[in-house]
Design an enzyme around this catalytic site. Structure first.
Site, PDB file in Angstrom:
ATOM      1  N   ARG A  88      34.755  38.176  37.979  1.00  0.00           N
ATOM      2  CA  ARG A  88      35.809  38.905  37.264  1.00  0.00           C
ATOM      3  C   ARG A  88      36.967  39.173  38.211  1.00  0.00           C
ATOM      4  O   ARG A  88      36.871  38.967  39.417  1.00  0.00           O
ATOM      5  CB  ARG A  88      35.275  40.244  36.723  1.00  0.00           C
ATOM      6  CG  ARG A  88      34.732  41.148  37.802  1.00  0.00           C
ATOM      7  CD  ARG A  88      34.621  42.596  37.391  1.00  0.00           C
ATOM      8  NE  ARG A  88      33.948  43.395  38.419  1.00  0.00           N
ATOM      9  CZ  ARG A  88      34.490  43.832  39.533  1.00  0.00           C
ATOM     10  NH1 ARG A  88      35.755  43.541  39.812  1.00  0.00           N
ATOM     11  NH2 ARG A  88      33.807  44.554  40.401  1.00  0.00           N
ATOM     12  N   GLY A  89      38.061  39.681  37.656  1.00  0.00           N
ATOM     13  CA  GLY A  89      39.160  40.135  38.481  1.00  0.00           C
ATOM     14  C   GLY A  89      38.830  41.489  39.085  1.00  0.00           C
ATOM     15  O   GLY A  89      37.825  42.116  38.764  1.00  0.00           O
ATOM     16  N   GLY A  90      39.707  41.941  39.961  1.00  0.00           N
ATOM     17  CA  GLY A  90      39.526  43.262  40.559  1.00  0.00           C
ATOM     18  C   GLY A  90      38.723  43.229  41.838  1.00  0.00           C
ATOM     19  O   GLY A  90      38.247  42.184  42.279  1.00  0.00           O
ATOM     20  N   HIS A  95      28.435  50.620  39.036  1.00  0.00           N
ATOM     21  CA  HIS A  95      27.863  50.936  37.726  1.00  0.00           C
ATOM     22  C   HIS A  95      26.555  51.673  37.957  1.00  0.00           C
ATOM     23  O   HIS A  95      25.813  51.376  38.906  1.00  0.00           O
ATOM     24  CB  HIS A  95      27.565  49.668  36.916  1.00  0.00           C
ATOM     25  CG  HIS A  95      28.774  48.849  36.621  1.00  0.00           C
ATOM     26  ND1 HIS A  95      29.935  49.370  36.101  1.00  0.00           N
ATOM     27  CD2 HIS A  95      28.999  47.516  36.767  1.00  0.00           C
ATOM     28  CE1 HIS A  95      30.811  48.402  35.935  1.00  0.00           C
ATOM     29  NE2 HIS A  95      30.271  47.274  36.341  1.00  0.00           N
ATOM     30  N   MET A 161      38.211  48.878  35.189  1.00  0.00           N
ATOM     31  CA  MET A 161      38.236  47.681  34.356  1.00  0.00           C
ATOM     32  C   MET A 161      38.333  46.435  35.208  1.00  0.00           C
ATOM     33  O   MET A 161      38.961  46.435  36.261  1.00  0.00           O
ATOM     34  CB  MET A 161      39.428  47.711  33.394  1.00  0.00           C
ATOM     35  CG  MET A 161      39.316  48.776  32.345  1.00  0.00           C
ATOM     36  SD  MET A 161      40.659  48.719  31.171  1.00  0.00           S
ATOM     37  CE  MET A 161      40.208  50.154  30.179  1.00  0.00           C
ATOM     38  N   GLY A 162      37.704  45.379  34.735  1.00  0.00           N
ATOM     39  CA  GLY A 162      37.810  44.074  35.362  1.00  0.00           C
ATOM     40  C   GLY A 162      37.338  43.038  34.375  1.00  0.00           C
ATOM     41  O   GLY A 162      36.256  43.171  33.807  1.00  0.00           O
ATOM     42  N   PHE A 174      34.898  47.160  30.813  1.00  0.00           N
ATOM     43  CA  PHE A 174      35.265  48.484  31.307  1.00  0.00           C
ATOM     44  C   PHE A 174      34.017  49.303  31.634  1.00  0.00           C
ATOM     45  O   PHE A 174      32.929  49.041  31.127  1.00  0.00           O
ATOM     46  CB  PHE A 174      36.115  49.239  30.276  1.00  0.00           C
ATOM     47  CG  PHE A 174      35.372  49.605  29.013  1.00  0.00           C
ATOM     48  CD1 PHE A 174      34.707  50.807  28.892  1.00  0.00           C
ATOM     49  CD2 PHE A 174      35.349  48.729  27.936  1.00  0.00           C
ATOM     50  CE1 PHE A 174      34.011  51.147  27.736  1.00  0.00           C
ATOM     51  CE2 PHE A 174      34.655  49.050  26.765  1.00  0.00           C
ATOM     52  CZ  PHE A 174      33.989  50.261  26.668  1.00  0.00           C
ATOM     53  N   CYS A 191      37.617  50.150  43.821  1.00  0.00           N
ATOM     54  CA  CYS A 191      38.674  49.199  43.459  1.00  0.00           C
ATOM     55  C   CYS A 191      39.583  48.876  44.644  1.00  0.00           C
ATOM     56  O   CYS A 191      40.697  48.366  44.465  1.00  0.00           O
ATOM     57  CB  CYS A 191      39.495  49.705  42.283  1.00  0.00           C
ATOM     58  SG  CYS A 191      38.495  50.083  40.829  1.00  0.00           S
TER      59      CYS A 191
END
Length: 235
Positions: A88-90, A95, A161-162, A174, A191
């Site tokens: 993913r991005g970010g 989590h 978010m990513g 998210f 992040c």
């Protein structure tokens, strides 16, 4: 355009198992789109929205910096946490229990083909949900996600978010802190952003525990309105 979305609540599920499951759903949608293009077909593509809660896990996006994880493998193990590099991005995120994670796996050709708009809609869903709890949540310029007290020394992030998108199909999503153990955020630079705090809905409301099923219902209400979509229950 198919604006029906299959809703699945996966409960408490391992991150890697969920990631693999996302990939399978994502691939099936992409394969349908490829088939439609190659064979000039008109097969309908499906959309999914997954709710899940993960055991303690840290994930690093493809553009992330490994140095933003502040502990080694042994320390992760001592905290019963795992770690994955993901597509993913970010940068890095966490989590864990008490966090509502949502993975919309959508064919944006069914909605709108604009990733920037997609991310802003996800943020707006969170902002509108938090407003129902009396919180003024905002975007922070240049920083994807949802924050409180933006532009002050007390700025703190409540939702990360990513996403990943290919052929206008989305995955990942998210992570909203609802009853999260904020101590786990001390093991990383969230992040990759230094000097800003992280918070959780229960902390902001001064409650021991917030009803997560109620929060999910509010999230879905706003998602449905923003995306002009309909949900149906999956298995």
């Amino acid at each position: 355009m198919n604006k029906n979305i299959e809703l699945q609540d996966l409960g408490f599920k391992d991150y890697k198992q969920t990631w693999d499951y996302q990939e399978n759903l994502f691939k099936a949608i992409v394969d349908t789109k490829i088939k439609n293009r190659r064979e000039n077909a008109a097969l309908e593509t499906k959309n999914y929205f997954l709710f899940v809660e993960h055991p303690h896990v840290y994930t690093l996006g493809k553009s992330g910096d490994m140095s933003n994880l502040l502990v080694d493998e042994a320390q992760l193990k001592a905290k019963n946490a795992s770690f994955y590099k993901v597509n993913r991005g970010g940068d890095i995120t966490y989590h864990g229990p008490g966090q509502i994670v949502g993975y919309p796996i959508l064919d944006l050709d069914n909605f709108f083909t604009d990733i920037h708009k997609y991310l802003r809609f996800l943020e707006e869903m969170i902002i509108l949900t938090l407003a129902e709890y009396g919180l003024k949540a905002e975007r922070s310029p240049g920083e994807t996600g949802v924050w409180l007290d933006v532009g002050t020394p007390f700025a703190r992030k409540i939702c990360a978010m990513g996403v990943r998108a290919s052929r206008w199909v989305t995955m990942h999503g998210f992570a909203l802190n609802v009853n999260a153990d904020l101590g786990y955020f001390d093991l990383m630079i969230p992040c990759g952003i230094r000097g800003k705090a992280v918070t959780s809905l229960n902390v902001e409301l001064g409650l021991e525990k917030v009803d997560e099923s109620e929060v999910k219902a509010k999230l879905l209400k706003h998602f449905k309105s923003l995306f002009e979509a309909e949900f149906y229950q999956g298995s």
